[in-house]
Design an enzyme around this catalytic site. Structure first.
Site, PDB file in Angstrom:
ATOM      1  N   ASP A  58      36.160  38.881  47.723  1.00 58.91           N
ATOM      2  CA  ASP A  58      35.067  38.427  48.576  1.00 58.91           C
ATOM      3  C   ASP A  58      34.646  36.995  48.252  1.00 58.91           C
ATOM      4  OD1 ASP A  58      34.010  39.156  46.151  1.00 58.91           O
ATOM      5  OD2 ASP A  58      32.317  40.259  46.969  1.00 58.91           O
ATOM      6  N   CYS A  59      34.775  36.573  47.006  1.00 60.14           N
ATOM      7  CA  CYS A  59      34.459  35.178  46.677  1.00 60.14           C
ATOM      8  C   CYS A  59      35.420  34.230  47.392  1.00 60.14           C
ATOM      9  CB  CYS A  59      34.545  34.953  45.175  1.00 60.14           C
ATOM     10  SG  CYS A  59      33.351  35.908  44.225  1.00 60.14           S
TER      11      CYS A  59
END
Length: 838
Positions: A471-472
């Site tokens: 997700d980063c």
């Protein structure tokens, strides 16, 4: 204690001279440093706190607004006109938030909450004879006393937890190592609580490990962690490469240290501790009989019969009869080689604050006290330390720099303010930071280190730390695309580098269709039968997460829709289809989704409804979306807000907070807007509640914990996760005349954090707002403490409640949990709810 402070460490990122007398309060038990002397240094994202020794240094390095904010000092920022409309609220919030940006372009924040991190660091410092400057020891003592449970004198696993053996024994030991007297009435009370819980023999595995390293417990009391596990062939179902990355990197140095049987030689202080933390004389304790002893308050995840049987085999048969010296030496050699590779691949930053001190100790044992590896580790230990108004804590990572910066960009862009000259310099610096922080190469011989592909990815904190996070990477990718698509912003990240990020994301999908955090799932859930940590659940392998899955879906959608519609088109379409299918399968019968990185059903539900909206599933055409909305609406509180406690994460059942929470209210608003819920009334009530809590300078106060990890550990900032860290929410609206209700939208975001994140949402008619939670000075002790987490960001379109109106407003909410607060509310388009007042 003399030896603990006698030597001077040559390469530490702060001045080690004794603080001048005027800077420290005289009373030893109530000492505190001069808060005006602390400075945060941010070098390409690497954040370290420095304590200035002289007035000359203070004058030459002025304290910044961000420094003052983190320390709980008056920031000097002006009181702003009270916002009575969403647009004014947005302006106030962003004005506050922009003053907290750090020189490299990122934002900093506290990421605390867990109370089991400092003990590993301080014990490692002690046994490796690492000097601890007075200003550090003073502030750690101050923090731990501030977080002591007043009722019984103990400490919990985290800042909101009930007193446990793990928390009480370990933090008692830390305070004693750092100079606190055993006669201090606070430690007398803590000692009584520890004895009430049965003493240190009733601690979990990690506590027994660290006490054995210190020489305050015998290794016989520690269940085995044989390094021979690292010699298992990869095809073996329990081979360590299949474990979750945090378990791998913690048990790797733990197995090496335990196999070496390292024990600090007893001295006056450790002999005293031996008599203080047990309910009977140390020499009379039969430690071998306490391998499985554990207090009920610590036994969150009881060991299984299978694990107990295996442990018994290792202790009674493997170690005494079958384990040869050759095999032991070979296992230790290979384990240390993997430790060395972890250090090399992370620039000695290491994965996190649990394995970093262990790796330092392993290098101390293997390479020697004066080795380069030990010196490098000593330097990087300070990357995890954070100073606040309560004292000094240890963050859950070496920061959340990339994560927060990505969501800050998304929030402003989604609000339609990215091209505003007032905010463009701030966003340009943020883009430069993300450009600098993208990982450009894979690990050397990554398969040997069991590492996931990382070329083109972004880490949670910095490029140097270097761990791919799904997700980063997704949120950073979206942020870069958003800005580089606008006129006036430099094209810093090339097309090839954007494609590298896509290539990495496409390697991370699980067979189920969902996405995990660091890497795809490698092992079976049956591995949890071997979970030896006792205090954490769901830690042996990776899992699918609605939060991560949504982030990847929205990133791939944005890349295809806005940047390159042809690159790996079929593969991306297939990945998105499978991911959305997993999100539908993951929904519970009551309409909810369980979240793992934020609290809990609120957090996951927001992401899930965002993903579904991105492919055209809305309230008007999908019964499961209606069920998800119903789950939220049934839990709206009397003041219009929502509030959920971290106990939802531990029980798996929604636990209502006694007070509505600004952050979670924002998450629900985003969810309902994404779902195109047609009734405006509950949304208006919620918006009014959020606006009513905005402060005069544009921030919001920190409230309760918003984040969690491993089902039980709340965090402040993504708070992974709890209060005491930054929190911000930005919400903005703008027309989207090209959108048709019920059709796929292609932009959205999400994810809370570790932690927490930025949330983007759209509101269709009158008002859009955003809020950024802030932990205000002087309220730390009374508010929930702990951590901040990550930010969550979503974007969505909602059809007009009035079908005669064909315009659509897009709103974005940036919500980050932590110590600084910010809110943004703006309206654009036809008939905005800008006349909404509070």
């Amino acid at each position: 204690m003399g030896r603990f402070r006698e030597k001077k460490l040559n390469a530490v990122p702060w001045n080690e001279k004794q603080p001048i007398t005027s800077a420290i309060v005289a009373n030893v038990e109530d000492q505190r440093t001069d808060q005006r002397r602390w400075r945060l240094l941010d070098e390409r994202g690497r954040q370290t706190w420095h304590y200035l020794q002289s007035e000359e240094e203070v004058k030459s390095w002025p304290q910044s607004t961000a420094d003052k904010y983190f320390l709980g000092l008056p920031t000097g920022l002006p009181t702003l006109p009270r916002a009575v409309t969403p647009l004014a609220s947005v302006d106030n919030a962003l004005s506050y938030f922009s003053n907290l940006q750090l020189p490299p372009g990122n934002w900093g924040c506290e990421y605390g909450g867990p109370l089991f991190l400092l003990p590993g660091l301080v014990i490692t410092w002690y046994v490796t004879n690492t000097p601890v400057p007075d200003h550090i020891s003073i502030e750690i003592r101050r923090y731990l006393f501030a977080r002591q449970n007043l009722a019984d004198g103990g400490w919990g696993l985290h800042i909101e937890g009930e007193s446990s053996v793990f928390g009480t024994a370990m933090n008692y030991v830390v305070l004693r190592l750092l100079g606190a007297s055993e006669e201090d009435e606070r430690l007398v009370k803590a000692r009584n609580k520890l004895h009430e819980l049965g003493g240190a023999v009733n601690g979990p595995h990690w506590a027994k490990f660290w006490l054995s390293v210190l020489g305050c417990m015998e290794w016989d009391a520690v269940n085995p962690v044989p390094p021979e596990l690292w010699l298992l062939p990869d095809w073996v179902p329990i081979a360590p490469w299949r474990w979750w990355i945090h378990m791998r990197q913690v048990f790797l140095p733990m197995s090496y240290i335990a196999s070496k049987g390292f024990k600090f030689p007893p001295n006056t202080l450790t002999r005293q501790l031996r008599e203080e933390i047990y309910t009977q004389p140390y020499q009379s304790v039969e430690f071998a009989s306490h391998r499985n002893s554990i207090s009920l308050t610590d036994n969150y995840h009881p060991k299984t019969t299978l694990l107990n049987t295996l442990n018994g085999f290792l202790v009674k048969i493997w170690y005494p009869y079958l384990r040869t010296n050759y095999l032991r030496a070979r296992a230790e050699e290979w384990a240390f080689e993997l430790i060395r590779r972890e250090d090399e691949n992370t620039g000695y930053s290491n994965l996190g604050p649990v394995n970093a001190p262990m790796n330092l100790l392993a290098c101390y044992i293997h390479d020697g006290p004066d080795s380069v590896s030990v010196q490098r580790h000593r330097q990087h230990m300070h990357d995890f330390l954070w100073i606040k108004d309560e004292g000094m804590l240890m963050n859950g990572t070496d920061g959340v720099q990339t994560w927060d910066t990505a969501f800050a960009i998304q929030a402003v862009a989604a609000a339609g303010l990215a091209e505003d000259p007032k905010w463009k310099p701030m966003l340009t610096k943020a883009l430069e930071f993300l450009d600098d922080q993208q990982i450009r190469e894979d690990c050397r011989e990554q398969d040997i280190s069991y590492r996931q592909r990382r070329k083109g990815a972004w880490a949670f904190s910095t490029r140097e730390q270097g761990y791919t996070v799904s997700d980063c990477t997704s949120e950073a990718l979206k942020s870069v695309i958003l800005l580089q698509d606008l006129a006036g912003f430099p094209k810093l990240v090339s097309d090839d580098r954007l494609k590298d990020a896509i290539d990495t994301l496409l390697t991370m999908q699980n067979a189920s269709g969902g996405f995990a955090s660091y890497e795809p799932i490698r092992g079976s859930q049956y591995m949890e039968y071997l979970n030896a940590a006792e205090v954490f659940g769901r830690i042996m392998i990776e899992y699918d997460y609605p939060e991560c899955t949504t982030a990847v879906v929205t990133a791939l959608s944005m890349f295809t829709r806005r940047h390159d519609p042809l690159y790996r088109k079929k593969e991306i379409e297939t990945v998105i289809e499978k991911a959305v299918g997993w999100i539908l399968d993951d929904q519970r019968p009551d309409g909810s989704w369980y979240g793992s990185w934020g609290i809990c059903f609120t957090y996951a539900g927001m992401f899930a409804l965002e993903s579904l909206a991105a492919v055209g599933h809305t309230y008007s055409n999908d019964e499961r979306v209606r069920l998800g909305c119903k789950f939220f609406l049934e839990r709206q509180m009397d003041d219009g807000g929502w509030g959920e406690t971290y106990r939802s994460c531990t029980t798996g059942i929604y636990s209502q907070h006694d007070k509505s929470q600004v952050v979670q209210t924002c998450w629900v608003i985003i969810a309902l807007l994404e779902a195109e819920y047609p009734n405006r009334e509950p949304l208006e009530r919620a918006v009014r509640m959020v606006m009513s809590r905005q402060k005069e300078d544009g921030r919001w106060d920190q409230e309760a914990i918003e984040g969690v990890f491993n089902k039980i550990i709340p965090r402040d900032r993504f708070a992974i996760f709890t209060p005491a860290g930054p929190t911000d929410v930005l919400i903005e609206t703008r027309p989207r005349p090209d959108h048709e209700p019920g059709k796929p939208r292609g932009t959205s975001k999400a994810r809370s954090l570790m932690l927490w994140k930025v949330i983007g949402y759209q509101l269709r008619q009158k008002a859009m707002w955003a809020s950024h939670l802030h932990h205000s000075p002087g309220e730390v002790a009374s508010n929930v403490n702990g951590m901040t987490v990550r930010t969550v960001h979503n974007r969505f379109l909602s059809p007009s409640a009035n079908q005669a109106d064909n315009d659509f407003l897009e709103a974005s909410v940036h919500c980050r949990i932590g110590r600084w607060g910010l809110a943004l509310v703006t309206c654009r388009g036809t008939n905005p709810l800008s006349e909404l007042t509070v």
